[in-house]
Write a protein that holds these residues in place. Structure first.
Motif, PDB file in Angstrom:
ATOM      1  N   MET A 107      41.998  -6.872  14.944  1.00 66.22           N
ATOM      2  CA  MET A 107      42.089  -5.573  15.603  1.00 66.22           C
ATOM      3  C   MET A 107      41.447  -5.598  16.996  1.00 66.22           C
ATOM      4  SD  MET A 107      43.804  -3.369  13.807  1.00 66.22           S
ATOM      5  CE  MET A 107      44.873  -4.788  13.526  1.00 66.22           C
ATOM      6  N   LYS A 108      40.447  -6.441  17.168  1.00 68.12           N
ATOM      7  CA  LYS A 108      39.779  -6.547  18.468  1.00 68.12           C
ATOM      8  C   LYS A 108      40.512  -7.477  19.424  1.00 68.12           C
ATOM      9  CE  LYS A 108      35.181  -5.559  16.590  1.00 68.12           C
ATOM     10  NZ  LYS A 108      33.817  -6.084  16.310  1.00 68.12           N
ATOM     11  N   GLN A 109      41.511  -8.211  18.894  1.00 66.59           N
ATOM     12  CA  GLN A 109      42.270  -9.148  19.721  1.00 66.59           C
ATOM     13  C   GLN A 109      43.665  -8.631  20.071  1.00 66.59           C
ATOM     14  OE1 GLN A 109      41.095 -11.981  21.081  1.00 66.59           O
ATOM     15  NE2 GLN A 109      39.102 -11.386  20.239  1.00 66.59           N
ATOM     16  N   ILE A 110      43.903  -7.332  19.853  1.00 66.12           N
ATOM     17  CA  ILE A 110      45.186  -6.748  20.247  1.00 66.12           C
ATOM     18  C   ILE A 110      45.198  -6.573  21.764  1.00 66.12           C
ATOM     19  CG2 ILE A 110      46.646  -4.690  20.102  1.00 66.12           C
ATOM     20  CD1 ILE A 110      45.718  -4.363  17.223  1.00 66.12           C
ATOM     21  N   ARG A 111      46.129  -7.233  22.421  1.00 73.80           N
ATOM     22  CA  ARG A 111      46.162  -7.280  23.883  1.00 73.80           C
ATOM     23  C   ARG A 111      47.257  -6.429  24.505  1.00 73.80           C
ATOM     24  NH1 ARG A 111      45.440 -13.885  24.202  1.00 73.80           N
ATOM     25  NH2 ARG A 111      43.360 -13.948  23.227  1.00 73.80           N
ATOM     26  N   ALA A 112      48.243  -6.052  23.704  1.00 69.62           N
ATOM     27  CA  ALA A 112      49.324  -5.200  24.223  1.00 69.62           C
ATOM     28  C   ALA A 112      49.919  -4.416  23.065  1.00 69.62           C
ATOM     29  CB  ALA A 112      50.406  -6.037  24.902  1.00 69.62           C
ATOM     30  N   ILE A 113      50.246  -3.143  23.328  1.00 67.32           N
ATOM     31  CA  ILE A 113      50.805  -2.255  22.305  1.00 67.32           C
ATOM     32  C   ILE A 113      52.080  -1.643  22.854  1.00 67.32           C
ATOM     33  CG2 ILE A 113      50.389  -0.255  20.822  1.00 67.32           C
ATOM     34  CD1 ILE A 113      47.391  -0.677  21.265  1.00 67.32           C
ATOM     35  N   GLY A 114      53.173  -1.796  22.138  1.00 64.88           N
ATOM     36  CA  GLY A 114      54.461  -1.305  22.599  1.00 64.88           C
ATOM     37  C   GLY A 114      54.624   0.196  22.433  1.00 64.88           C
ATOM     38  N   ASN A 115      55.674   0.711  23.044  1.00 68.12           N
ATOM     39  CA  ASN A 115      55.998   2.133  22.936  1.00 68.12           C
ATOM     40  C   ASN A 115      57.145   2.366  21.958  1.00 68.12           C
ATOM     41  OD1 ASN A 115      58.218   1.153  24.303  1.00 68.12           O
ATOM     42  ND2 ASN A 115      57.879   2.339  26.171  1.00 68.12           N
ATOM     43  N   ASP A 116      57.351   1.402  21.061  1.00 64.28           N
ATOM     44  CA  ASP A 116      58.518   1.407  20.178  1.00 64.28           C
ATOM     45  C   ASP A 116      58.152   1.553  18.709  1.00 64.28           C
ATOM     46  OD1 ASP A 116      57.271  -1.090  20.150  1.00 64.28           O
ATOM     47  OD2 ASP A 116      59.125  -2.188  19.815  1.00 64.28           O
ATOM     48  N   MET A 117      57.145   2.377  18.401  1.00 68.22           N
ATOM     49  CA  MET A 117      56.741   2.520  17.013  1.00 68.22           C
ATOM     50  C   MET A 117      57.925   2.870  16.124  1.00 68.22           C
ATOM     51  SD  MET A 117      55.748   4.145  14.076  1.00 68.22           S
ATOM     52  CE  MET A 117      55.768   5.913  14.367  1.00 68.22           C
ATOM     53  N   ALA A 118      58.020   2.176  14.993  1.00 66.54           N
ATOM     54  CA  ALA A 118      59.064   2.445  14.013  1.00 66.54           C
ATOM     55  C   ALA A 118      58.456   2.373  12.621  1.00 66.54           C
ATOM     56  CB  ALA A 118      60.209   1.436  14.144  1.00 66.54           C
ATOM     57  N   LEU A 119      59.043   3.126  11.700  1.00 65.10           N
ATOM     58  CA  LEU A 119      58.618   3.078  10.308  1.00 65.10           C
ATOM     59  C   LEU A 119      59.441   2.034   9.566  1.00 65.10           C
ATOM     60  CD1 LEU A 119      58.450   6.923   9.664  1.00 65.10           C
ATOM     61  CD2 LEU A 119      56.511   5.388  10.043  1.00 65.10           C
ATOM     62  N   ASP A 120      58.890   1.518   8.486  1.00 63.96           N
ATOM     63  CA  ASP A 120      59.640   0.552   7.680  1.00 63.96           C
ATOM     64  C   ASP A 120      60.811   1.257   7.002  1.00 63.96           C
ATOM     65  OD1 ASP A 120      59.036   0.649   4.413  1.00 63.96           O
ATOM     66  OD2 ASP A 120      57.597   1.763   5.630  1.00 63.96           O
ATOM     67  N   PRO A 121      61.784   0.504   6.483  1.00 59.76           N
ATOM     68  CA  PRO A 121      62.985   1.133   5.915  1.00 59.76           C
ATOM     69  C   PRO A 121      62.771   1.776   4.553  1.00 59.76           C
ATOM     70  CG  PRO A 121      63.130  -1.247   5.707  1.00 59.76           C
ATOM     71  CD  PRO A 121      61.912  -0.968   6.564  1.00 59.76           C
ATOM     72  N   GLY A 122      61.579   1.666   3.987  1.00 60.22           N
ATOM     73  CA  GLY A 122      61.318   2.271   2.683  1.00 60.22           C
ATOM     74  C   GLY A 122      61.338   1.264   1.566  1.00 60.22           C
ATOM     75  N   VAL A 123      60.517   0.215   1.706  1.00 64.69           N
ATOM     76  CA  VAL A 123      60.514  -0.866   0.713  1.00 64.69           C
ATOM     77  C   VAL A 123      59.121  -1.181   0.171  1.00 64.69           C
ATOM     78  CG1 VAL A 123      62.571  -1.947   1.658  1.00 64.69           C
ATOM     79  CG2 VAL A 123      60.332  -2.633   2.529  1.00 64.69           C
ATOM     80  N   GLY A 124      58.076  -0.507   0.654  1.00 62.02           N
ATOM     81  CA  GLY A 124      56.714  -0.932   0.366  1.00 62.02           C
ATOM     82  C   GLY A 124      56.193  -0.493  -0.990  1.00 62.02           C
ATOM     83  N   THR A 125      55.501  -1.413  -1.668  1.00 63.14           N
ATOM     84  CA  THR A 125      54.763  -1.127  -2.888  1.00 63.14           C
ATOM     85  C   THR A 125      53.399  -1.780  -2.768  1.00 63.14           C
ATOM     86  OG1 THR A 125      56.767  -1.005  -4.252  1.00 63.14           O
ATOM     87  CG2 THR A 125      54.679  -1.371  -5.399  1.00 63.14           C
ATOM     88  N   CYS A 126      52.342  -1.020  -3.025  1.00 64.95           N
ATOM     89  CA  CYS A 126      50.986  -1.502  -2.828  1.00 64.95           C
ATOM     90  C   CYS A 126      50.296  -1.701  -4.167  1.00 64.95           C
ATOM     91  CB  CYS A 126      50.202  -0.502  -1.983  1.00 64.95           C
ATOM     92  SG  CYS A 126      48.446  -0.885  -1.844  1.00 64.95           S
ATOM     93  N   GLY A 127      49.614  -2.830  -4.316  1.00 65.57           N
ATOM     94  CA  GLY A 127      48.847  -3.111  -5.512  1.00 65.57           C
ATOM     95  C   GLY A 127      47.355  -3.025  -5.245  1.00 65.57           C
ATOM     96  N   LYS A 128      46.625  -2.430  -6.183  1.00 69.71           N
ATOM     97  CA  LYS A 128      45.171  -2.354  -6.096  1.00 69.71           C
ATOM     98  C   LYS A 128      44.618  -2.134  -7.494  1.00 69.71           C
ATOM     99  CE  LYS A 128      41.402   0.495  -4.178  1.00 69.71           C
ATOM    100  NZ  LYS A 128      41.073   1.667  -3.321  1.00 69.71           N
ATOM    101  N   ALA A 129      43.680  -2.979  -7.887  1.00 70.03           N
ATOM    102  CA  ALA A 129      43.009  -2.848  -9.186  1.00 70.03           C
ATOM    103  C   ALA A 129      44.011  -2.711 -10.329  1.00 70.03           C
ATOM    104  CB  ALA A 129      42.045  -1.670  -9.162  1.00 70.03           C
ATOM    105  N   GLY A 130      45.107  -3.461 -10.254  1.00 71.76           N
ATOM    106  CA  GLY A 130      46.102  -3.444 -11.314  1.00 71.76           C
ATOM    107  C   GLY A 130      47.073  -2.286 -11.271  1.00 71.76           C
TER     108      GLY A 130
END
Length: 474
Positions: free
Chosen positions: A427-450
C-alpha cells in the motif's frame, strides 16, 4: 400486537411470541443476542462435454440462537425449527453467559431500504429453457474457434430468506436473491492445452444472464483468455514493479488489506494494522472503502446478519487509516459504532466482521499513463486464488492473465506468474492510481474461519513498486 405476517414463512413452525419469549429467557444476563432464522433454496445446472452433466436443487432451513456477554459468545443451532428445539438450544447458550451482570446493547437502527429484488430468480425460466440456453452457449462457443476442444457452462441461482429476532421484539427480515453464469473453455494447439473462464452475476434475476447478448459476450471473453494463455511464455522471476488492471484485480486489495481491517483482528491485536488508526498506512491518494449499499451487487446486503443496515465505511482516506469494519460485538468492545459488516455463512454459523464490496477509489491518471510508468515489470489483468497471513499482511496470488512489460511496452503474455508481498508495504508502494475504477463482474466468494460469503471488489488501474514475482523463468 405482533404482526405475525412479518414472521412468514416461519410462523407455521413456531409463533413469533413464543420465539421471542424463549429468546428473552436465553439472553437474560447477556449484553446482546438474537434468533437468526433462515430458509435457503438453490439450484445449479452444469453443461459439460456437450451434455447436461449435473442438475441439482437444494433446500435447507434452520435457526441459530446467540447470546453475547463481553468477549464470550454462546451459540447453538438446529435444522429443526420448533419450540422444543429452541428450548434445547437456549439451555446450551445460557450456560455460556450466565443469567446476571449483562448490560444490554441498543438495538440496530431500522431501515426500509431494499437494495435488490425479493423475487425468486429460480422461477425466471423453466428447467427446459435453462438447459436449452446452456446447450446454445456450448454450441456457440465451440463454433467461435476450431481450437476449442472443451466447453463447460454453469447456471446457478438461489434465494435466501432470513429473519433476525431480538429479545425486545424487533424483527428484521431480508430476502436475498443470487444468480451467476460462468463459461470455461479449453483450447488446444500443437498438443498444448490452455484454459480460460469468464462469468458473473449478482443479486438479480436470471433473465439478464440468459440473454444472448450477455452469454455471447461471456463466452467470447472466456475464449480470449484461453487463447492468450495458449501463446504465453514462462513468467520471469524476481523483484519488479507491477501494474494491476482495474476491476477483478481488486481481489488482491481484498486479501492483502481488507481482511487486516476487520474489527475482530484489530481488537485482538493480531492484524498488521492494529493500533494504526490515524497513521499513514498507504501512499497519498489511496482511499479504500467497504460499501455494502450498492444495488444488485453480489457483495451487497440490505441489512447484515445481525440486523444492522449495511453501510459505506471508509477504511483508508488519502493514505491514512481511519477505521475498521465492525460487527456488533467487536464494535461494542472497541467503543465504536457497528458498520453493518456482521455476516455469517448460514444459520449454523455465528456472525463475525466480514467485507461486503471492498473498493479502492479513483485517482487522476489515465490507464495509459499508469501503464506508461511501468518500464520493466508485469502487467497483471486477471487473478486466480490467493491467500494472506493476517498477522503480517504477507500475501501470495496467482495470475490467470498477465503480460511482460519491457522498455515501457507491453509484450508477450506470461504463464505461471505469482505475486508475493505484504499488504501494508504494498500500500505504501503505490505510485500511480488510474481514473478507471471498475467493479468485478460478480464472482467473488470470501473464506474466513471456515465460513464463506459472497463479496465484491473494485479498483482502478494501479502501479505498485517492488513486488516479488514468482515465475518459471530464472
Amino acid at each position: 400486537m405482533t404482526d405475525t405476517t412479518a414472521f412468514r414463512p416461519f410462523d407455521t413452525l413456531i409463533a413469533q411470541e413464543d420465539a421471542q419469549k424463549l429468546l428473552a429467557q436465553t439472553t437474560n444476563g447477556a449484553d446482546d443476542g438474537e434468533l437468526f432464522l433462515e430458509r435457503m433454496r438453490s439450484e445449479a445446472l452444469v453443461f459439460d462435454d456437450g451434455r447436461l452433466r449435473n442438475a441439482s436443487y437444494d433446500a435447507s432451513e434452520g435457526f441459530g440462537l446467540r447470546a453475547v456477554k463481553g468477549e464470550t459468545t454462546g451459540y447453538a443451532h438446529s435444522t429443526e425449527i420448533s419450540e422444543a428445539a429452541m428450548k434445547r438450544a437456549g439451555s446450551t447458550v445460557a450456560l455460556a453467559v450466565g443469567d446476571e451482570g449483562g448490560t444490554w446493547a441498543d438495538a440496530p437502527a431500522r431501515t426500509n431500504r431494499k437494495l435488490y429484488t425479493d423475487a425468486d430468480p429460480m422461477a425466471d425460466a423453466g428447467f427446459g429453457l435453462k438447459v436449452e440456453t446452456l446447450r446454445e452457449i456450448d454450441a456457440f462457443t465451440r463454433d467461435l474457434d476450431p481450437r476449442v476442444v472443451q466447453v463447460s457452462a454453469t447456471l446457478a441461482a438461489s434465494l435466501q430468506e432470513v429473519h433476525i429476532l431480538r429479545p425486545d421484539g424487533q424483527l428484521v427480515s431480508d430476502t436475498r436473491p443470487m444468480t451467476r453464469l460462468n463459461v470455461s473453455v479449453i483450447v488446444e494447439k500443437d498438443g498444448r492445452r490452455e484454459s480460460g473462464s469468464s462469468g458473473g452475476g449478482g443479486r438479480a434475476g436470471l433473465t439478464g444472464l440468459m440473454g444472448p447478448q450477455h452469454w455471447q459476450s461471456t463466452a467470447r471473453e472466456a475464449l480470449r483468455i484461453a487463447l492468450v494463455n495458449l501463446d504465453a511464455v514462462p513468467a520471469p522471476a524476481g523483484v519488479m514493479d507491477v501494474v494491476l488492471g482495474n476491476g477483478w484485480p481488486g481481489i488482491l486489495l481484498h486479501e492483502a488489506v481488507g481482511h487486516g481491517l476487520e474489527g475482530d483482528f484489530n481488537r485482538k491485536g493480531t492484524s498488521a494494522f492494529s493500533g494504526l488508526v490515524g497513521q499513514q498506512v498507504a501512499s497519498k491518494g489511496v482511499t479504500v472503502v467497504d460499501d455494502g449499499t450498492l444495488p444488485d451487487r453480489r457483495g451487497s446486503i440490505s441489512v447484515d446478519d445481525e440486523g444492522t443496515p449495511s453501510g459505506r465505511t471508509t477504511l483508508i482516506e488519502d493514505g491514512v487509516l481511519v477505521g475498521y469494519m465492525q460487527d456488533r460485538q467487536n464494535a461494542r468492545l472497541m467503543g465504536v459504532p457497528a458498520t453493518g459488516n456482521g455476516r455469517r455463512q448460514s444459520y449454523a454459523h455465528a456472525p463475525m466482521p466480514r467485507m461486503t464490496n471492498t473498493i479502492m477509489e479513483c485517482g487522476d491518471a489515465t490507464p495509459e499513463e499508469v501503464l506508461g510508468q511501468l518500464k520493466d515489470g508485469i502487467y497483471a489483468v486477471g487473478f486466480g486464488g490467493g491467500q494472506v497471513d493476517i498477522t503480517n499482511g504477507k500475501f501470495v496470488f496467482s495470475c490467470t492473465e498477465a503480460y511482460r512489460v519491457e522498455g515501457g511496452k507491453v509484450g508477450a503474455p506470461v504463464k505461471g506468474a505469482t505475486l508475493i508481498g505484504d499488504g501494508p508495504q504494498a500500500m505504501k508502494q503505490i505510485r500511480a492510481i488510474g481514473n478507471d475504477m471498475a467493479l468485478d463482474p460478480g464472482v467473488g466468494t470470501c473464506g474466513k474461519a471456515g465460513q464463506s460469503v459472497p463479496v465484491g471488489v473494485g479498483q482502478p488501474s494501479l502501479l505498485i513498486g517492488g513486488l516479488t514475482v514468482g515465475g518459471s523463468a530464472a
